[in-house]
Motif scaffolding. Structure first.
Motif, PDB file in Angstrom:
ATOM      1  N   LEU A 193       0.278   4.637  35.710  1.00 37.47           N
ATOM      2  CA  LEU A 193       0.368   4.246  34.310  1.00 37.47           C
ATOM      3  C   LEU A 193      -1.014   4.118  33.673  1.00 37.47           C
ATOM      4  O   LEU A 193      -1.977   3.758  34.350  1.00 37.47           O
ATOM      5  N   PRO A 194      -1.105   4.349  32.363  1.00 39.57           N
ATOM      6  CA  PRO A 194      -2.367   4.098  31.651  1.00 39.57           C
ATOM      7  C   PRO A 194      -2.598   2.598  31.530  1.00 39.57           C
ATOM      8  O   PRO A 194      -1.676   1.784  31.672  1.00 39.57           O
ATOM      9  N   ALA A 195      -3.826   2.220  31.245  1.00 39.74           N
ATOM     10  CA  ALA A 195      -4.204   0.808  31.214  1.00 39.74           C
ATOM     11  C   ALA A 195      -3.340  -0.012  30.265  1.00 39.74           C
ATOM     12  O   ALA A 195      -2.914  -1.128  30.603  1.00 39.74           O
ATOM     13  N   ALA A 196      -3.069   0.503  29.069  1.00 38.73           N
ATOM     14  CA  ALA A 196      -2.323  -0.259  28.072  1.00 38.73           C
ATOM     15  C   ALA A 196      -0.946  -0.671  28.579  1.00 38.73           C
ATOM     16  O   ALA A 196      -0.484  -1.796  28.338  1.00 38.73           O
ATOM     17  N   LYS A 197      -0.263   0.236  29.290  1.00 32.75           N
ATOM     18  CA  LYS A 197       1.048  -0.082  29.833  1.00 32.75           C
ATOM     19  C   LYS A 197       0.968  -1.195  30.863  1.00 32.75           C
ATOM     20  O   LYS A 197       1.874  -2.028  30.982  1.00 32.75           O
ATOM     21  N   VAL A 198      -0.126  -1.207  31.613  1.00 34.05           N
ATOM     22  CA  VAL A 198      -0.264  -2.196  32.686  1.00 34.05           C
ATOM     23  C   VAL A 198      -0.585  -3.569  32.131  1.00 34.05           C
ATOM     24  O   VAL A 198       0.023  -4.572  32.514  1.00 34.05           O
ATOM     25  N   TRP A 199      -1.551  -3.666  31.211  1.00 35.22           N
ATOM     26  CA  TRP A 199      -1.876  -5.006  30.719  1.00 35.22           C
ATOM     27  C   TRP A 199      -0.726  -5.579  29.888  1.00 35.22           C
ATOM     28  O   TRP A 199      -0.499  -6.790  29.891  1.00 35.22           O
ATOM     29  N   GLU A 200       0.048  -4.703  29.236  1.00 42.73           N
ATOM     30  CA  GLU A 200       1.232  -5.185  28.524  1.00 42.73           C
ATOM     31  C   GLU A 200       2.293  -5.658  29.511  1.00 42.73           C
ATOM     32  O   GLU A 200       2.908  -6.710  29.335  1.00 42.73           O
ATOM     33  N   GLY A 201       2.503  -4.871  30.574  1.00 41.92           N
ATOM     34  CA  GLY A 201       3.515  -5.224  31.564  1.00 41.92           C
ATOM     35  C   GLY A 201       3.182  -6.489  32.333  1.00 41.92           C
ATOM     36  O   GLY A 201       4.071  -7.225  32.766  1.00 41.92           O
ATOM     37  N   LEU A 202       1.884  -6.735  32.527  1.00 41.87           N
ATOM     38  CA  LEU A 202       1.445  -7.925  33.250  1.00 41.87           C
ATOM     39  C   LEU A 202       1.183  -9.101  32.312  1.00 41.87           C
ATOM     40  O   LEU A 202       0.788 -10.177  32.761  1.00 41.87           O
ATOM     41  N   MET A 205      -1.180  -9.586  30.047  1.00 45.98           N
ATOM     42  CA  MET A 205      -2.575 -10.007  30.051  1.00 45.98           C
ATOM     43  C   MET A 205      -3.355  -9.190  29.029  1.00 45.98           C
ATOM     44  O   MET A 205      -2.815  -8.234  28.441  1.00 45.98           O
ATOM     45  N   THR A 206      -4.576  -9.557  28.793  1.00 48.20           N
ATOM     46  CA  THR A 206      -5.425  -8.817  27.864  1.00 48.20           C
ATOM     47  C   THR A 206      -6.103  -7.658  28.591  1.00 48.20           C
ATOM     48  O   THR A 206      -6.080  -7.584  29.829  1.00 48.20           O
ATOM     49  N   ARG A 207      -6.704  -6.795  27.820  1.00 45.09           N
ATOM     50  CA  ARG A 207      -7.459  -5.688  28.412  1.00 45.09           C
ATOM     51  C   ARG A 207      -8.614  -6.230  29.249  1.00 45.09           C
ATOM     52  O   ARG A 207      -8.895  -5.722  30.336  1.00 45.09           O
ATOM     53  N   GLN A 208      -9.253  -7.285  28.749  1.00 45.11           N
ATOM     54  CA  GLN A 208     -10.360  -7.890  29.493  1.00 45.11           C
ATOM     55  C   GLN A 208      -9.864  -8.475  30.812  1.00 45.11           C
ATOM     56  O   GLN A 208     -10.541  -8.395  31.834  1.00 45.11           O
ATOM     57  N   GLY A 209      -8.673  -9.070  30.770  1.00 45.46           N
ATOM     58  CA  GLY A 209      -8.096  -9.630  31.989  1.00 45.46           C
ATOM     59  C   GLY A 209      -7.816  -8.560  33.026  1.00 45.46           C
ATOM     60  O   GLY A 209      -8.048  -8.770  34.229  1.00 45.46           O
ATOM     61  N   LEU A 210      -7.331  -7.406  32.581  1.00 43.46           N
ATOM     62  CA  LEU A 210      -7.078  -6.309  33.498  1.00 43.46           C
ATOM     63  C   LEU A 210      -8.383  -5.798  34.094  1.00 43.46           C
ATOM     64  O   LEU A 210      -8.459  -5.519  35.297  1.00 43.46           O
ATOM     65  N   ASN A 211      -9.414  -5.689  33.264  1.00 45.42           N
ATOM     66  CA  ASN A 211     -10.716  -5.240  33.767  1.00 45.42           C
ATOM     67  C   ASN A 211     -11.264  -6.197  34.821  1.00 45.42           C
ATOM     68  O   ASN A 211     -11.858  -5.769  35.816  1.00 45.42           O
ATOM     69  N   LYS A 212     -11.065  -7.497  34.612  1.00 42.62           N
ATOM     70  CA  LYS A 212     -11.518  -8.484  35.583  1.00 42.62           C
ATOM     71  C   LYS A 212     -10.742  -8.361  36.888  1.00 42.62           C
ATOM     72  O   LYS A 212     -11.308  -8.521  37.979  1.00 42.62           O
TER      73      LYS A 212
END
Length: 222
Positions: free
Chosen positions: A119-128, A130-137
């Motif tokens: 999945l692309p990043a946007a789908k993952v941070w939405e599914g989890l 969390m924010t984009r910054q949270g996913l990067n962390k």
């Protein structure tokens, strides 16, 4: 006057056909890195370069039987419309997130993207949630990993699965350390004898956390 390449070649034992074809493919891939990166590889001692190359192959060799490059595909096949394009499907279970049938002519990872396993990043941070910054962390800390498909980074859909505790999955991912993303994918999606010939994802869904943790530590140390 003999060139450096000619001198090296003169001291090498003859290769069988399969090894020679594989070596040519590897050299071609290195050429695509650009001059600066290719020269960085040449600067490594022969023994170190050979050892690292063999280590990398050993980590992804199981993927070689599943993924092939698009060298032999007819143009018409490559251009045909693929079902599901533009649509992302998130699977409900971790096990389903890796069970796929590769078209033998598909480019590496592309079938996984089109089937919703990556999945692309946007789908993952939405599914989890969390924010984009949270996913990067999470990626920076090793709790989530990415894989490259072409020039784009994707995330395994099994991080959104409902049948595996997410904190447990994050800890297992961290045990894999600094392995390449595709090596981590291989670990999670390949059945292992030590787990009763099921994948680590399936084992986690059955509560075999300690066994998977041991398998992950051993895999990272190979």
């Amino acid at each position: 006057m003999m060139t450096k390449a000619t001198t090296i070649q003169a001291h090498m034992a003859p290769l069988n056909t399969e090894a020679e074809d594989a070596l040519r493919s590897g050299v071609g891939a290195a050429a695509m890195l650009g001059r600066e990166k290719a020269e960085a590889l040449l600067a490594l001692p022969d023994e170190q370069l050979g050892r690292l190359f063999k280590l990398g192959i050993s980590q992804v060799i199981d993927l070689a039987g599943l993924i092939t490059f698009d060298r032999a595909a007819p143009a018409a096949d490559r251009e045909r419309k693929r079902p599901g394009r533009g649509r992302t499907v998130v699977r409900d279970t971790a096990e389903n997130s890796h069970s796929f049938d590769f078209d033998q002519r598909a480019s590496p990872g592309r079938a996984l993207v089109e089937s919703g396993k990556l999945l692309p990043a946007a789908k993952v941070w939405e599914g989890l949630d969390m924010t984009r910054q949270g996913l990067n962390k999470a990626v920076a800390s090793g709790r989530i990993f990415t894989v490259d498909v072409g020039a784009v980074q994707y995330y395994p859909a099994f991080y959104l699965a409902r049948d595996v505790d997410r904190k447990t999955l994050a800890k297992i991912t961290q045990l894999l350390g600094s392995l390449p993303g595709w090596s981590k994918w291989q670990f999670f999606t390949t059945p292992k004898a030590s787990l009763g010939n099921i994948t680590p994802l399936k084992a986690l869904s059955r509560g075999k956390v300690d066994q998977v943790a041991k398998a992950a530590a051993a895999f990272a140390e190979r």
